[in-house]
Scaffold this motif. Structure first.
Motif, short mmCIF file in Angstrom:
data_model
loop_
_atom_site.label_atom_id
_atom_site.label_comp_id
_atom_site.label_asym_id
_atom_site.label_seq_id
_atom_site.Cartn_x
_atom_site.Cartn_y
_atom_site.Cartn_z
N VAL A 1 44.24 33.49 44.98
CA VAL A 1 43.85 35.38 45.03
C VAL A 1 44.40 35.60 43.48
N PHE A 2 44.88 34.85 42.81
CA PHE A 2 45.73 35.64 41.75
C PHE A 2 43.93 35.80 40.96
N VAL A 3 43.71 34.10 41.05
CA VAL A 3 42.55 33.92 40.05
C VAL A 3 41.63 34.53 40.98
N LEU A 4 41.54 35.47 41.41
CA LEU A 4 39.68 35.88 42.16
C LEU A 4 39.68 37.11 42.35
N ASP A 5 41.31 37.73 42.07
CA ASP A 5 41.16 38.80 41.77
C ASP A 5 41.05 39.70 40.61
N GLN A 6 40.94 39.13 39.14
CA GLN A 6 40.67 39.22 38.21
C GLN A 6 39.37 40.04 38.56
N PRO A 7 39.40 40.84 37.04
CA PRO A 7 38.39 41.52 36.52
C PRO A 7 36.98 40.79 36.15
N THR B 1 25.08 38.30 49.83
CA THR B 1 24.49 37.12 49.02
C THR B 1 25.91 36.57 48.43
N VAL B 2 26.45 36.51 47.71
CA VAL B 2 27.59 35.42 47.22
C VAL B 2 28.47 35.64 45.79
N ASP B 3 29.18 36.43 45.89
CA ASP B 3 30.25 36.94 45.64
C ASP B 3 30.83 35.77 44.29
N ILE B 4 31.60 34.56 45.01
CA ILE B 4 32.15 33.65 44.46
C ILE B 4 32.13 32.60 45.58
N PRO C 1 20.51 35.48 39.27
CA PRO C 1 19.45 36.61 38.84
C PRO C 1 20.27 37.54 39.08
N LYS C 2 21.40 37.39 39.15
CA LYS C 2 22.67 38.73 39.25
C LYS C 2 22.74 39.09 38.06
N GLY C 3 23.45 37.47 36.94
CA GLY C 3 23.60 37.58 36.33
C GLY C 3 25.12 37.28 35.99
N GLU C 4 26.12 37.62 36.80
CA GLU C 4 27.11 37.29 37.73
C GLU C 4 27.38 37.14 38.36
N GLY C 5 29.17 36.42 38.88
CA GLY C 5 29.09 35.36 40.15
C GLY C 5 30.84 35.03 39.42
N HIS C 6 31.47 34.06 40.68
CA HIS C 6 32.82 33.33 40.01
C HIS C 6 32.74 31.72 40.93
N LEU D 1 38.74 42.90 45.28
CA LEU D 1 37.85 41.81 45.90
C LEU D 1 37.63 42.33 46.82
N LYS D 2 38.14 43.35 46.73
CA LYS D 2 37.30 44.10 48.34
C LYS D 2 35.97 44.42 48.35
N ASN D 3 35.40 44.21 49.77
CA ASN D 3 33.88 44.08 49.85
C ASN D 3 33.30 43.07 48.84
N LYS D 4 34.12 42.25 48.33
CA LYS D 4 32.91 41.27 48.10
C LYS D 4 32.64 39.98 48.51
N THR D 5 31.94 38.77 48.40
CA THR D 5 31.58 38.14 49.35
C THR D 5 32.07 36.90 49.41
N ILE D 6 32.85 35.76 50.35
CA ILE D 6 33.77 34.39 49.84
C ILE D 6 33.14 33.10 50.28
N PHE D 7 32.24 31.94 49.70
CA PHE D 7 31.84 31.54 50.76
C PHE D 7 33.44 30.29 50.89
N LEU D 8 33.53 30.17 50.67
CA LEU D 8 34.77 29.20 51.51
C LEU D 8 34.63 28.28 52.06
N THR D 9 34.24 27.44 51.49
CA THR D 9 35.03 25.67 52.15
C THR D 9 35.99 25.09 53.09
N GLY D 10 36.72 24.60 53.91
CA GLY D 10 37.51 23.88 54.09
C GLY D 10 38.37 25.00 54.71
#
Length: 232
Positions: free
Chosen positions: A209-215, A77-80, A126-131, A4-13
């Protein structure tokens, strides 16, 4: 090192409860957190170079669009996408519930997920990836006679997310549902419930965090969990 280092998470609430606990954990791991909330902002009480806050309502299309634009401006960007915002109330006698109550619950818990998912896909395709991760609830899998409206909104969110998962996998985008059981948070207000038996917000944050941190090669479609004390 965390994925998750340097990944951008758009988090609601992220202003309280599960969202706040998760945001703090993500920041500790070096992620960029964009807090989209309609009430108080996490940035009002925490100064962090990787945190930005935006005041908006997930059920308002223009707010969501403006929020994503602000996130892209801040972090590029938005990665997650982490759909965490939600509301709920009891409705033990459906004959007494007014239409506004029904519409507000559906608008936040379902419409909001749709609007955020749609904007996230515009960035991720467009990136072909995300979560895309949605905190739904075990109320999206089992009914409760005291809260049929809440359950209906969560069943709907689960259906939306499950259908999206089948589409998104072909785009390289992962979709995950996170379904905690009852959790001790501000959600309950002054209702008389056994909060001492519920999950704690930090418990739920650890699972998220466990779910988000998976490769990116690892897809967790759905994760369900409860408090042992509550089930006993």
């Amino acid at each position: 090192m965390s994925n998750l280092k340097n990944k951008t998470i758009f988090l609601t609430g992220a202003s309280s409860g599960i969202g706040k606990a998760t945001a703090l954990s993500l920041l500790d791991l070096g992620a960029n957190v964009f807090d989209f909330s309609r009430q108080r902002q996490l940035a009002d009480e925490l100064t962090h170079e990787n945190l930005r806050s935006f005041r908006g309502d997930v059920s308002v299309e223009a707010d969501v669009q403006n929020g994503f634009s602000a996130c892209l401006e801040a972090f590029g960007t938005v990665d997650i996408l982490l759909n965490n915002a939600g509301i709920g109330s009891v409705s033990p006698d459906l004959s007494t519930i007014d239409l506004d109550t029904f519409e507000e619950m559906v608008n936040v818990n379902m419409r909001g997920v749709f609007l955020c998912n749609r904007e996230a896909l515009k960035v991720m395709k467009p990136k072909g990836e995300g979560h895309i991760v949605t905190v739904i609830s075990m109320a999206g899998q089992r009914t409760n006679p005291n809260a049929p409206l809440y359950c209906a909104s969560k069943f709907g969110a689960r259906g939306l997310s499950s259908g999206l998962a089948d589409q998104a996998i072909k785009m390289g985008i992962r979709v995950t549902d996170i379904n905690p059981g009852p959790t001790d948070s501000d959600y309950w207000g002054d209702r008389q419930v056994p909060r001492e038996k519920f999950l704690k917000v930090d418990d739920v944050a650890r699972v998220i965090v466990f779910v988000l941190d998976q490769p990116k090669e690892v897809l967790i479609r759905e994760i369900n969990f409860d408090s042992m004390k509550f089930l006993a």
